[in-house]
Design a protein around this motif. Structure first.
Motif, PDB file in Angstrom:
ATOM      1  N   ASP A  16      91.417  86.372  22.450  1.00 18.38           N
ATOM      2  CA  ASP A  16      92.724  86.924  21.581  1.00 18.38           C
ATOM      3  C   ASP A  16      92.551  87.261  20.030  1.00 18.38           C
ATOM      4  N   LEU A  17      91.616  86.371  19.477  1.00 21.88           N
ATOM      5  CA  LEU A  17      91.298  86.641  18.035  1.00 21.88           C
ATOM      6  C   LEU A  17      90.475  88.012  18.037  1.00 21.88           C
ATOM      7  N   ALA A  18      89.603  88.047  19.023  1.00 18.72           N
ATOM      8  CA  ALA A  18      88.356  89.228  19.066  1.00 18.72           C
ATOM      9  C   ALA A  18      89.216  90.630  19.092  1.00 18.72           C
ATOM     10  N   ILE A  19      90.189  90.360  20.075  1.00 21.02           N
ATOM     11  CA  ILE A  19      90.922  91.780  20.604  1.00 21.02           C
ATOM     12  C   ILE A  19      91.940  92.174  19.462  1.00 21.02           C
ATOM     13  N   GLU A  20      92.573  91.252  19.106  1.00 23.18           N
ATOM     14  CA  GLU A  20      93.673  91.303  17.773  1.00 23.18           C
ATOM     15  C   GLU A  20      92.595  92.053  16.596  1.00 23.18           C
ATOM     16  N   THR A  21      91.700  91.478  16.122  1.00 21.67           N
ATOM     17  CA  THR A  21      90.778  91.813  15.084  1.00 21.67           C
ATOM     18  C   THR A  21      90.243  93.203  15.157  1.00 21.67           C
ATOM     19  N   THR A  22      89.800  93.415  16.395  1.00 21.67           N
ATOM     20  CA  THR A  22      88.749  94.335  16.527  1.00 21.67           C
ATOM     21  C   THR A  22      89.981  95.665  16.832  1.00 21.67           C
ATOM     22  N   VAL A  23      91.052  95.530  17.336  1.00 19.64           N
ATOM     23  CA  VAL A  23      91.936  96.893  17.509  1.00 19.64           C
ATOM     24  C   VAL A  23      92.609  97.122  15.993  1.00 19.64           C
TER      25      VAL A  23
END
Length: 453
Positions: free
Chosen positions: A242-249
């Motif tokens: 969830d953190l990775a997706i939010e940050t990368t997007v």
């Protein structure tokens, strides 16, 4: 020079180009200003730089409006950019004297030390994507070091160039300390070669950087180059998805996808590929694109038709080579130079999406077997600006970022971003030299040894 509003396709105000005679006059005026400016105190420069920060904040909305009209970023991002410029002005106003203080060195002399002396005129060639920040990022440290500046801004953001000139004028900087020229690339070559110009800084494409480096090298002038990037974001199998997706997007779509340090290559292990892609599609679909002046808009248009067409061409050629488009990928039938959030998966070596920088709202997913292959893919690039690693095992990720990831800025569980307190720049075809922090202010000084027997 004239900008075209990328959201409406309407032409904006015309700014007449400067003649060769006016260019020579500006350089002479800058040199005359330098003769006085280099002898001013840090406290005097600091007071003026803090006033520049005040001007930026007092006219924040007006400056943001110019940025949004000329290059299409959302108003909220434009306003944030103005605030960041005020921050860098205040940072160097407070830190420049400390950064450039004499360094006493014990030798067999009765006294020996290093002094940091200004060089003179710094010529800056700046891009359109962060039309205020890129300028203040070089200008604040350069002026605080005692140099003077001449700006050649991108031809599609002339209003921003004029607005920035007004900031220093309203702050009370002496005439000639900060200068703006509307000139061609040919005229810029003449400026680089001029005897009074001592250094060149460029933020832009690798192609432009190579040409400027060639010209500066021919006349033995120092240059700093911050060029393109194809930043890898490695998502390890134990990452907080969830953190990775939010940050990368957020990184990929920031500035309408037009950032040299945005997440461009999403490198994920096969074990989490399916889940990652499902979450990635969901998150990117949530970004609303449209009118950049609308507070509800997350993603505005690209800066121009040429740039959108170039991006779409790379997407199309990648699909033809075997990549799979799971979101977006089509030019919308609407006014303005819009391109939707797009995801390419099954990206392989040899495809444009793997080899080239995609300067727009397009994410590429590259699947790997393990950590070793992830690092190999991450470093398999001509660039080397930034990169990030996501893992719940922070110690493991930090070790990889510090020792294995090849880039100028390596972040763990966070998006790559510039910060006045940290050095910023790249390696390989992402350029050389550093901006920001104490490293940046020392790029354009004479590191002078003084030895007294």
């Amino acid at each position: 020079m004239q900008a075209i509003n990328p959201a409406t396709e309407q032409p904006l105000k015309v700014h007449p180009n400067h003649s060769d005679e006016e260019v020579r006059g500006t350089i002479e005026e800058a040199q005359s200003a330098f003769n006085d400016w280099e002898n001013t105190s840090f406290s005097h420069r600091s007071n003026l730089m803090k006033k520049a920060a005040d001007v930026l904040r007092s006219e924040q909305k007006a400056f943001a409006k110019v940025m949004t009209e000329e290059m299409g970023k959302t108003l909220k991002e434009s306003e944030a950019e103005v605030e960041k410029c005020a921050w860098v002005c205040e940072f160097y106003a407070e830190k420049a004297e400390e950064f450039l203080k004499d360094e006493l060195i014990e030798t067999d002399a009765s006294k020996s030390y290093v002094r940091h002396c200004p060089l003179g005129i710094v010529f800056a060639i700046m891009p359109w994507n962060y039309p205020f920040w890129q300028v203040f990022r070089f200008a604040a440290p350069s002026l605080m070091a005692g140099n003077v500046a001449i700006l050649k801004h991108a031809p599609n953001v002339p209003g921003c160039a004029a607005a920035i000139f007004s900031v220093f004028e309203k702050a009370g900087f002496p005439k000639g300390v900060f200068n703006n020229l509307f000139i061609s690339n040919e005229q810029a070559s003449d400026v680089i070669a001029h005897k009074h110009v001592k250094a060149v800084t460029l933020t832009g494409s690798t192609r432009a950087g190579k040409e400027v480096a060639k010209q500066a090298g021919a006349v033995l002038k120092k240059c700093v180059l911050e060029l393109g990037g194809s930043d890898p974001y490695i998502i390890l199998e134990d990452a907080d998805l969830d953190l990775a997706i939010e940050t990368t997007v957020a990184s990929r779509l920031k500035n309408n996808g037009q950032s040299c340090i945005s997440a461009k290559r999403f490198i994920v292990p096969e074990s989490i590929k399916e889940t990652f892609e499902e979450k990635l599609v969901e998150e990117m679909k949530s970004y609303r694109f449209g009118d950049p002046t609308d507070e509800q808009t997350d993603l505005g248009p690209m800066v121009g038709k040429k740039y959108r067409d170039q991006l779409h061409g790379k997407v199309t050629r990648s699909i033809e080579a075997g990549a799979r488009c799971i979101l977006g990928g089509e030019v919308p039938d609407m006014k303005g130079y819009y391109y939707p959030p797009t995801i390419l998966t099954n990206v392989k070596k040899g495809m444009p999406a793997y080899e080239e920088e995609l300067f727009g709202p397009v994410a590429t997913v590259i699947t790997v077997k393990d950590e070793e292959e992830a690092l190999k893919v991450a470093n398999d690039t001509y660039y080397g600006l930034g990169g990030a690693i996501f893992s719940k095992d922070v110690e493991r990720a930090e070790k990889l970022a510090a020792t294995k990831l090849e880039a100028g800025s390596c972040f763990v569980n966070a998006m790559v971003q510039s910060d006045p307190r940290l050095p910023f720049g790249g390696i390989n075809e992402s350029g050389f030299g550093r901006e920001l922090s104490h490293h940046g202010i020392k790029e354009f000084v004479n590191v002078k040894t003084v030895y007294v027997k």
